[in-house]
Write an enzyme that holds these catalytic residues in place. Structure first.
Site, PDB file in Angstrom:
ATOM      1  N   HIS A 198      12.921 -13.162  33.006  1.00 44.77           N
ATOM      2  CA  HIS A 198      11.454 -13.126  33.183  1.00 44.77           C
ATOM      3  C   HIS A 198      11.076 -12.628  34.589  1.00 44.77           C
ATOM      4  O   HIS A 198      10.372 -13.309  35.335  1.00 44.77           O
ATOM      5  CB  HIS A 198      10.843 -14.514  32.920  1.00 44.77           C
ATOM      6  CG  HIS A 198       9.375 -14.465  32.640  1.00 44.77           C
ATOM      7  ND1 HIS A 198       8.745 -15.296  31.750  1.00 44.77           N
ATOM      8  CD2 HIS A 198       8.385 -13.672  33.131  1.00 44.77           C
ATOM      9  CE1 HIS A 198       7.449 -15.027  31.720  1.00 44.77           C
ATOM     10  NE2 HIS A 198       7.204 -14.045  32.562  1.00 44.77           N
ATOM     11  N   ARG A 257       5.745 -12.100  25.770  1.00 44.37           N
ATOM     12  CA  ARG A 257       6.081 -13.522  25.874  1.00 44.37           C
ATOM     13  C   ARG A 257       7.119 -13.872  24.814  1.00 44.37           C
ATOM     14  O   ARG A 257       7.063 -13.366  23.689  1.00 44.37           O
ATOM     15  CB  ARG A 257       4.840 -14.384  25.648  1.00 44.37           C
ATOM     16  CG  ARG A 257       3.897 -14.441  26.833  1.00 44.37           C
ATOM     17  CD  ARG A 257       4.478 -15.260  27.987  1.00 44.37           C
ATOM     18  NE  ARG A 257       3.503 -15.471  29.031  1.00 44.37           N
ATOM     19  CZ  ARG A 257       3.418 -14.744  30.152  1.00 44.37           C
ATOM     20  NH1 ARG A 257       4.256 -13.748  30.377  1.00 44.37           N
ATOM     21  NH2 ARG A 257       2.512 -15.024  31.062  1.00 44.37           N
TER      22      ARG A 257
HETATM   23  P1  NDP Z   1      -4.538  -7.410  28.858  1.00 44.19           P
HETATM   24  O1  NDP Z   1      -5.350  -8.600  28.437  1.00 44.19           O
HETATM   25  O2  NDP Z   1      -5.090  -6.504  29.887  1.00 44.19           O
HETATM   26  O3  NDP Z   1      -4.218  -6.516  27.568  1.00 44.19           O
HETATM   27  C1  NDP Z   1      -3.830  -7.066  26.355  1.00 44.19           C
HETATM   28  C2  NDP Z   1      -3.777  -5.959  25.310  1.00 44.19           C
HETATM   29  O4  NDP Z   1      -3.258  -6.504  24.102  1.00 44.19           O
HETATM   30  C3  NDP Z   1      -5.153  -5.390  24.973  1.00 44.19           C
HETATM   31  O5  NDP Z   1      -5.081  -3.999  24.762  1.00 44.19           O
HETATM   32  C4  NDP Z   1      -5.494  -6.095  23.661  1.00 44.19           C
HETATM   33  O6  NDP Z   1      -6.356  -5.382  22.794  1.00 44.19           O
HETATM   34  C5  NDP Z   1      -4.138  -6.197  23.024  1.00 44.19           C
HETATM   35  N1  NDP Z   1      -4.107  -7.247  22.022  1.00 44.19           N
HETATM   36  C6  NDP Z   1      -4.252  -8.576  22.185  1.00 44.19           C
HETATM   37  N2  NDP Z   1      -4.194  -9.214  20.997  1.00 44.19           N
HETATM   38  C7  NDP Z   1      -4.006  -8.265  20.070  1.00 44.19           C
HETATM   39  C8  NDP Z   1      -3.868  -8.291  18.660  1.00 44.19           C
HETATM   40  N3  NDP Z   1      -3.908  -9.426  17.970  1.00 44.19           N
HETATM   41  N4  NDP Z   1      -3.715  -7.117  18.021  1.00 44.19           N
HETATM   42  C9  NDP Z   1      -3.671  -5.957  18.707  1.00 44.19           C
HETATM   43  N5  NDP Z   1      -3.790  -5.851  20.055  1.00 44.19           N
HETATM   44  C10 NDP Z   1      -3.956  -7.010  20.726  1.00 44.19           C
HETATM   45  O7  NDP Z   1      -3.115  -7.961  29.270  1.00 44.19           O
HETATM   46  P2  NDP Z   1      -2.084  -7.342  30.348  1.00 44.19           P
HETATM   47  O8  NDP Z   1      -1.830  -5.939  29.990  1.00 44.19           O
HETATM   48  O9  NDP Z   1      -2.524  -7.651  31.716  1.00 44.19           O
HETATM   49  O10 NDP Z   1      -0.798  -8.263  30.087  1.00 44.19           O
HETATM   50  C11 NDP Z   1      -0.197  -8.343  28.811  1.00 44.19           C
HETATM   51  C12 NDP Z   1       0.832  -9.456  28.787  1.00 44.19           C
HETATM   52  O11 NDP Z   1       1.989  -9.092  29.508  1.00 44.19           O
HETATM   53  C13 NDP Z   1       0.422 -10.772  29.447  1.00 44.19           C
HETATM   54  O12 NDP Z   1      -0.454 -11.529  28.623  1.00 44.19           O
HETATM   55  C14 NDP Z   1       1.752 -11.458  29.631  1.00 44.19           C
HETATM   56  O13 NDP Z   1       2.075 -12.195  28.483  1.00 44.19           O
HETATM   57  C15 NDP Z   1       2.729 -10.271  29.779  1.00 44.19           C
HETATM   58  N6  NDP Z   1       3.280 -10.216  31.139  1.00 44.19           N
HETATM   59  C16 NDP Z   1       4.638 -10.317  31.281  1.00 44.19           C
HETATM   60  C17 NDP Z   1       5.209 -10.239  32.533  1.00 44.19           C
HETATM   61  C18 NDP Z   1       6.696 -10.297  32.696  1.00 44.19           C
HETATM   62  O14 NDP Z   1       7.177 -10.352  33.821  1.00 44.19           O
HETATM   63  N7  NDP Z   1       7.470 -10.259  31.630  1.00 44.19           N
HETATM   64  C19 NDP Z   1       4.391 -10.052  33.738  1.00 44.19           C
HETATM   65  C20 NDP Z   1       3.002  -9.935  33.472  1.00 44.19           C
HETATM   66  C21 NDP Z   1       2.478 -10.016  32.220  1.00 44.19           C
HETATM   67  P3  NDP Z   1      -7.879  -5.028  23.242  1.00 44.19           P
HETATM   68  O15 NDP Z   1      -7.715  -3.894  24.244  1.00 44.19           O
HETATM   69  O16 NDP Z   1      -8.523  -4.585  22.015  1.00 44.19           O
HETATM   70  O17 NDP Z   1      -8.433  -6.292  23.847  1.00 44.19           O
HETATM   71  C1  OXD Z   2       2.633 -13.093  34.206  1.00 41.06           C
HETATM   72  C2  OXD Z   2       4.096 -13.229  34.212  1.00 41.06           C
HETATM   73  O1  OXD Z   2       1.987 -13.364  33.187  1.00 41.06           O
HETATM   74  O2  OXD Z   2       4.693 -13.162  35.318  1.00 41.06           O
HETATM   75  O3  OXD Z   2       2.087 -12.702  35.245  1.00 41.06           O
HETATM   76  O4  OXD Z   2       4.704 -13.378  33.158  1.00 41.06           O
END
Ligand code: NDP
Ligand code: OXD
Length: 307
Positions: free
Chosen positions: A270, A222
């Site tokens: 995005h 993000r």
């Molecule tokens: P998940 O919730 O499945 O995974 C998040 C990961 O981040 C987990 O491994 C979590 O750790 C880790 N995490 C969160 N906070 C911290 C922290 N403070 N320190 C260390 N590790 C942390 O999310 P997704 O993989 O599904 O998606 C990730 C992000 O990708 C979304 O939130 C979104 O912002 C972005 N996204 C962007 C898109 C785009 O088109 N650019 C499309 C889709 C998503 P733990 O395993 O320990 O919980």
């Molecule tokens: C999502 C994105 O979070 O598209 O799915 O960014």
């Protein structure tokens, strides 16, 4: 028991068509065509604005995307479960985007693009994938899937998460104390973290300076996680070699923003990945069934944690 969809209307038409085919008895409406607000039990939204407060009988808020920060959790009443999108289409898209970005960096395509502009025909020394250390911030649905694919190319793969993970062929680091050693071994850093208070602004000068000199960034998390002026400074100092950016603090990126003219920055609007209605409707229907049966839904977030 109506479902209200409030997001991109073009994609909404595909959701509506598939929903009507698979669940003909359940009304599916695309905002602003809400019908009777009292009949709406489920909201599927990118940005619900104040709908979560004003719809009197709402039972669940579904994020149309994988992330939930754009929902503004503070404006969603505490009794309503919030569910994010976990579906195979969004994973596939992200794996494609990040794989292409990492390969472009590894195969020197930023340098070749600059050479092309200057009409220079010069081969750069190619390196084996095993010498390129890729590190993914976030080992969730998307980070883990990306690493699984990158591993197949032979990259030296690592990941960082909050809680300890085990992924075959991936060196896993967990927690704040492990961030510096993780960064120190990372040539291409991929950000796939959710936006929370802890991750906001974390891609800053200190982080860039902990990477080996000449590292690159692929940012698909993000926008507010990135301190843009620190990125530009790190690129100009040569601490960072290049950056692939899909998300920005301000979207759309203003036309006069200095990032547009950085020579080794690639910008996309995005689009790294998006929920695919064709597969997402099936996931939504399964969750509606679970909710009615009193079961936990797939993708229910922990509101205190913020993701
Ligand atoms: P998940 O919730 O499945 O995974 C998040 C990961 O981040 C987990 O491994 C979590 O750790 C880790 N995490 C969160 N906070 C911290 C922290 N403070 N320190 C260390 N590790 C942390 O999310 P997704 O993989 O599904 O998606 C990730 C992000 O990708 C979304 O939130 C979104 O912002 C972005 N996204 C962007 C898109 C785009 O088109 N650019 C499309 C889709 C998503 P733990 O395993 O320990 O919980
Ligand atoms: C999502 C994105 O979070 O598209 O799915 O960014």
């Amino acid at each position: 028991m109506t479902v209200l969809y409030k997001a991109d209307p073009v994609r909404g038409a595909i959701w509506a068509e598939r929903f009507a085919r698979l669940a003909p008895d359940m009304p599916f409406r695309v905002w602003p065509d809400t019908g009777d607000p009292a009949a709406i039990r489920y909201l599927v939204a990118w940005q619900p604005d104040d709908l979560a407060v004003t719809l009197p009988n709402l039972e669940v808020v579904f994020s149309v995307g994988a992330g939930v920060d754009q929902l503004d959790l503070a404006r969603i009443p505490a009794h309503l479960p919030v569910v994010r999108m976990i579906e195979p289409g969004i994973v596939e898209g992200m794996v494609e985007y990040v794989t292409e970005a990492v390969l472009a960096i590894h195969r020197d395509l930023f340098d070749y693009a600059l050479q092309q502009q200057a009409r220079v025909w010069r081969a750069l020394q190619a390196r084996p994938a095993s010498s390129c250390r890729v590190g993914v911030l976030g080992l969730g649905m998307l980070g883990a899937a990306v690493l699984e694919r990158l591993r197949l190319f032979g990259f030296a793969c690592a990941g960082w998460s909050r809680s300890p993970r085990e992924i075959e062929g991936v060196e896993c680091f967990a927690g704040d104390a492990a961030l510096a050693p993780f960064l120190a071994r990372t040539d291409v850093l991929v950000c796939l973290l959710p936006l929370t208070a802890a991750t906001s602004g974390m891609l800053d000068k200190r982080l860039f300076d902990t990477l080996p000199g000449g590292a690159s960034l692929v940012h698909v998390g993000r926008g507010p996680q990135l301190v843009t002026c620190d990125l530009i400074d790190a690129l100009e100092r040569g601490q960072l070699h290049s950056a692939v950016l899909d998300v920005m603090d301000t979207e759309p990126l203003p036309a006069d923003h200095p990032l547009w003219t950085q020579p080794r920055v690639r910008i996309t609007p995005h689009i790294a990945s998006a929920t695919r209605p064709e597969t997402a409707v099936d996931v939504l229907l399964d969750n509606l069934r679970r909710h009615r049966a009193g079961e936990r839904m797939i993708g229910e977030i922990d509101r205190a944690r913020g993701y």
